[in-house]
Design a protein around this motif. Structure first.
Motif, PDB file in Angstrom:
ATOM      1  N   TYR A  29       0.825  -1.202   0.000  1.00 29.91           N
ATOM      2  CA  TYR A  29       0.000   0.000   0.000  1.00 29.91           C
ATOM      3  C   TYR A  29       0.866   1.262   0.000  1.00 29.91           C
ATOM      4  O   TYR A  29       0.460   2.308  -0.485  1.00 29.91           O
ATOM      5  N   THR A  30       2.055   1.154   0.590  1.00 24.76           N
ATOM      6  CA  THR A  30       2.957   2.287   0.725  1.00 24.76           C
ATOM      7  C   THR A  30       3.722   2.595  -0.552  1.00 24.76           C
ATOM      8  O   THR A  30       4.534   3.501  -0.576  1.00 24.76           O
ATOM      9  N   HIS A  31       3.515   1.818  -1.595  1.00 25.48           N
ATOM     10  CA  HIS A  31       4.210   1.928  -2.878  1.00 25.48           C
ATOM     11  C   HIS A  31       5.585   1.253  -2.825  1.00 25.48           C
ATOM     12  O   HIS A  31       6.312   1.261  -3.817  1.00 25.48           O
ATOM     13  N   ALA A  32       5.928   0.679  -1.693  1.00 24.76           N
ATOM     14  CA  ALA A  32       7.193  -0.047  -1.600  1.00 24.76           C
ATOM     15  C   ALA A  32       7.093  -1.338  -2.426  1.00 24.76           C
ATOM     16  O   ALA A  32       6.103  -2.071  -2.322  1.00 24.76           O
ATOM     17  N   PRO A  33       8.102  -1.644  -3.242  1.00 25.66           N
ATOM     18  CA  PRO A  33       8.031  -2.825  -4.103  1.00 25.66           C
ATOM     19  C   PRO A  33       8.291  -4.114  -3.335  1.00 25.66           C
ATOM     20  O   PRO A  33       9.031  -4.135  -2.352  1.00 25.66           O
ATOM     21  N   LEU A  34       7.626  -5.191  -3.782  1.00 23.04           N
ATOM     22  CA  LEU A  34       7.882  -6.526  -3.278  1.00 23.04           C
ATOM     23  C   LEU A  34       8.475  -7.367  -4.402  1.00 23.04           C
ATOM     24  O   LEU A  34       8.069  -7.246  -5.563  1.00 23.04           O
ATOM     25  N   ASN A  90       5.926 -16.910  -1.557  1.00 24.61           N
ATOM     26  CA  ASN A  90       4.821 -16.097  -1.029  1.00 24.61           C
ATOM     27  C   ASN A  90       5.397 -15.031  -0.096  1.00 24.61           C
ATOM     28  O   ASN A  90       5.368 -15.163   1.124  1.00 24.61           O
ATOM     29  N   VAL A  91       5.921 -13.976  -0.697  1.00 25.20           N
ATOM     30  CA  VAL A  91       6.561 -12.936   0.117  1.00 25.20           C
ATOM     31  C   VAL A  91       5.541 -12.198   0.969  1.00 25.20           C
ATOM     32  O   VAL A  91       5.861 -11.735   2.071  1.00 25.20           O
ATOM     33  N   PHE A  92       4.297 -12.076   0.493  1.00 28.66           N
ATOM     34  CA  PHE A  92       3.241 -11.434   1.295  1.00 28.66           C
ATOM     35  C   PHE A  92       3.039 -12.207   2.605  1.00 28.66           C
ATOM     36  O   PHE A  92       3.038 -11.633   3.695  1.00 28.66           O
ATOM     37  N   GLY A  93       2.837 -13.518   2.500  1.00 24.29           N
ATOM     38  CA  GLY A  93       2.615 -14.326   3.691  1.00 24.29           C
ATOM     39  C   GLY A  93       3.819 -14.368   4.599  1.00 24.29           C
ATOM     40  O   GLY A  93       3.687 -14.360   5.833  1.00 24.29           O
ATOM     41  N   ARG A  99       0.366 -18.290   6.413  1.00 25.83           N
ATOM     42  CA  ARG A  99       0.340 -19.290   5.343  1.00 25.83           C
ATOM     43  C   ARG A  99      -0.209 -18.690   4.049  1.00 25.83           C
ATOM     44  O   ARG A  99       0.186 -19.093   2.953  1.00 25.83           O
ATOM     45  N   TYR A 100      -1.094 -17.715   4.180  1.00 27.86           N
ATOM     46  CA  TYR A 100      -1.909 -17.267   3.061  1.00 27.86           C
ATOM     47  C   TYR A 100      -1.458 -15.914   2.522  1.00 27.86           C
ATOM     48  O   TYR A 100      -0.632 -15.214   3.114  1.00 27.86           O
ATOM     49  N   LEU A 101      -2.055 -15.554   1.407  1.00 32.82           N
ATOM     50  CA  LEU A 101      -1.910 -14.223   0.846  1.00 32.82           C
ATOM     51  C   LEU A 101      -2.836 -13.259   1.597  1.00 32.82           C
ATOM     52  O   LEU A 101      -3.680 -13.693   2.381  1.00 32.82           O
ATOM     53  N   PRO A 102      -2.698 -11.939   1.389  1.00 32.88           N
ATOM     54  CA  PRO A 102      -3.550 -10.993   2.126  1.00 32.88           C
ATOM     55  C   PRO A 102      -5.043 -11.209   1.927  1.00 32.88           C
ATOM     56  O   PRO A 102      -5.840 -10.872   2.812  1.00 32.88           O
ATOM     57  N   ASP A 103      -5.462 -11.770   0.770  1.00 29.27           N
ATOM     58  CA  ASP A 103      -6.890 -12.029   0.549  1.00 29.27           C
ATOM     59  C   ASP A 103      -7.310 -13.400   1.055  1.00 29.27           C
ATOM     60  O   ASP A 103      -8.396 -13.875   0.727  1.00 29.27           O
ATOM     61  N   ARG A 104      -6.432 -14.038   1.857  1.00 29.13           N
ATOM     62  CA  ARG A 104      -6.683 -15.335   2.488  1.00 29.13           C
ATOM     63  C   ARG A 104      -6.705 -16.479   1.485  1.00 29.13           C
ATOM     64  O   ARG A 104      -7.134 -17.583   1.808  1.00 29.13           O
ATOM     65  N   ARG A 105      -6.205 -16.263   0.295  1.00 27.70           N
ATOM     66  CA  ARG A 105      -6.090 -17.350  -0.661  1.00 27.70           C
ATOM     67  C   ARG A 105      -4.815 -18.134  -0.408  1.00 27.70           C
ATOM     68  O   ARG A 105      -3.798 -17.586   0.030  1.00 27.70           O
ATOM     69  N   ASP A 106      -4.879 -19.427  -0.715  1.00 25.61           N
ATOM     70  CA  ASP A 106      -3.731 -20.312  -0.616  1.00 25.61           C
ATOM     71  C   ASP A 106      -3.032 -20.298  -1.964  1.00 25.61           C
ATOM     72  O   ASP A 106      -3.591 -20.748  -2.968  1.00 25.61           O
ATOM     73  N   LEU A 107      -1.800 -19.784  -2.006  1.00 24.31           N
ATOM     74  CA  LEU A 107      -1.075 -19.686  -3.274  1.00 24.31           C
ATOM     75  C   LEU A 107      -0.910 -21.049  -3.926  1.00 24.31           C
ATOM     76  O   LEU A 107      -0.891 -21.147  -5.157  1.00 24.31           O
ATOM     77  N   ASN A 108      -0.821 -22.101  -3.115  1.00 29.21           N
ATOM     78  CA  ASN A 108      -0.639 -23.437  -3.675  1.00 29.21           C
ATOM     79  C   ASN A 108      -1.954 -24.070  -4.142  1.00 29.21           C
ATOM     80  O   ASN A 108      -2.039 -25.280  -4.329  1.00 29.21           O
TER      81      ASN A 108
END
Length: 343
Positions: A29-34, A90-93, A99-108
């Motif tokens: 959200y801060t515009h910082a890259p991942l 999964n750098v977000f998690g 375990r999950y992404l910010p939207d609670r999805r399982d990347l796998n």
């Protein structure tokens, strides 16, 4: 004939060199890259292109340490072929200890992904396009979920005499699960494209388990040697042959309450054997958890608090149960102390 350079995310890696690459994935959200961190080791001689990845589930940090130690191994000198090592997919998690992404999805469960889909679909598509589709072989590193631990094991879809089975046998885990493919997983996508892929499961989320990490590093190096990527002799005595499980199931809590386990991870159990007891805090109501088959405990809950129906003990079934027990005991005796969690 000179070998050509290898290219990933617009970065060229010359033969005989290694480069760390940050693959852009999104912004906060801060515009910082991942970025998804990747290291490419591109050998001077031709050979397989092996992807070793961890952290598809962001809280499975044993996999991150396995990749770190792999990249520090002196055995990579003189590598044949190419190694792509991605410790944190999964750098977000990972940042959120989740375990999950910010939207609670399982990347796998998001592969092959979509560039116009959900966040999980977009991350999966990027990882697939930039990295996965270039691999000739894959080792995907995992642990148990939060509050669950797994005995070191390989999960793969095996075909007799196939490359995946040869990789699984070379890894040296005490147990191999001939596991069905789960739609949306990296293993499902890779296997359907004809890429031999192993999933290594060991230890617990958000913990460094040395008894899971050390065999993981050794196993990856054994597979690389089996693929002809490493030169020289095997330095350690080969592990006992792994036993292939013909199925597995979970024993579940019969009531709500506090669970007291009666068996340990890796134990051989008989059908109807007592695995644990669940009781309310006063002890007025108590239920028994019993094994549904002869087998080996390959996973179990670490959290004593249990709801009715919750999975507590994962039991793998074998045609040759004694050989499976011997393989587990041989594996455990091969580990140097300490054999518990580091933290």
């Amino acid at each position: 004939m000179a070998r050509s350079s290898f290219e990933l995310a617009g970065v060229r890696v010359a033969p005989g060199s290694r480069i760390q690459i940050d693959v852009p994935v999104a912004r906060l959200y801060t515009h910082a890259p991942l970025h998804i961190p990747v290291e490419v080791v591109h050998g001077r001689q031709a050979g397989p292109l092996l992807l070793v990845c961890g952290g598809i589930h962001g809280d499975e940090i044993n996999s991150v340490e396995i990749v770190r130690r792999l990249l520090r191994s002196r055995q990579l000198q003189g590598l044949r072929g190419t190694l792509i090592a991605s410790p944190i997919v999964n750098v977000f998690g990972f940042v959120q200890h989740s375990r999950y992404l910010p939207d609670r999805r399982d990347l796998n469960r998001c592969f092959p992904g979509s560039e116009s889909g959900s966040l999980g679909g977009r991350v999966a598509a990027l990882f697939r396009e930039q990295i996965v589709d270039q691999a000739s072989h894959i080792i995907d590193l995992h642990t148990g979920a939060i509050h669950r631990t797994n005995l070191p094991q390989i999960r793969a879809q095996l075909s007799p005499g196939g490359e995946t089975e040869r990789m699984a046998n070379a890894f040296g885990a005490p147990v191999i699960l001939n596991a069905e493919l789960r739609e949306g997983s990296l293993r499902h996508y890779a296997q359907n494209r004809g890429i031999p892929v192993l999933t290594y499961e060991a230890g617990e989320a958000l913990r460094f388990d040395e008894w899971a990490i050390t065999p993981g590093v050794r196993g990856v190096l054994r597979v690389m040697r089996r693929l002809g990527m490493l030169s020289g002799e095997q330095r350690r005595r080969p592990p006992s042959p792994a036993e292939i499980a013909n199925g597995s199931s979970w024993a579940r809590a019969p009531i709500d309450g506090i669970m007291r386990p009666q068996v340990r991870l890796g134990a051989r159990v008989a059908k109807h054997e007592l695995l644990g007891r669940v009781a309310d805090p006063f002890g007025n109501a108590e239920g028994e958890v019993r094994s549904m088959a002869d087998g080996i405990v390959i996973g179990m809950s670490r959290l004593p608090l249990a709801n009715e129906g919750e999975a507590l003990f994962h039991i793998a079934r074998f045609d040759a149960i004694e050989e499976a027990e011997n393989a587990v005991e041989s594996f455990q005796s091969s580990l140097e102390p300490p054999s518990g969690s580091l933290y």
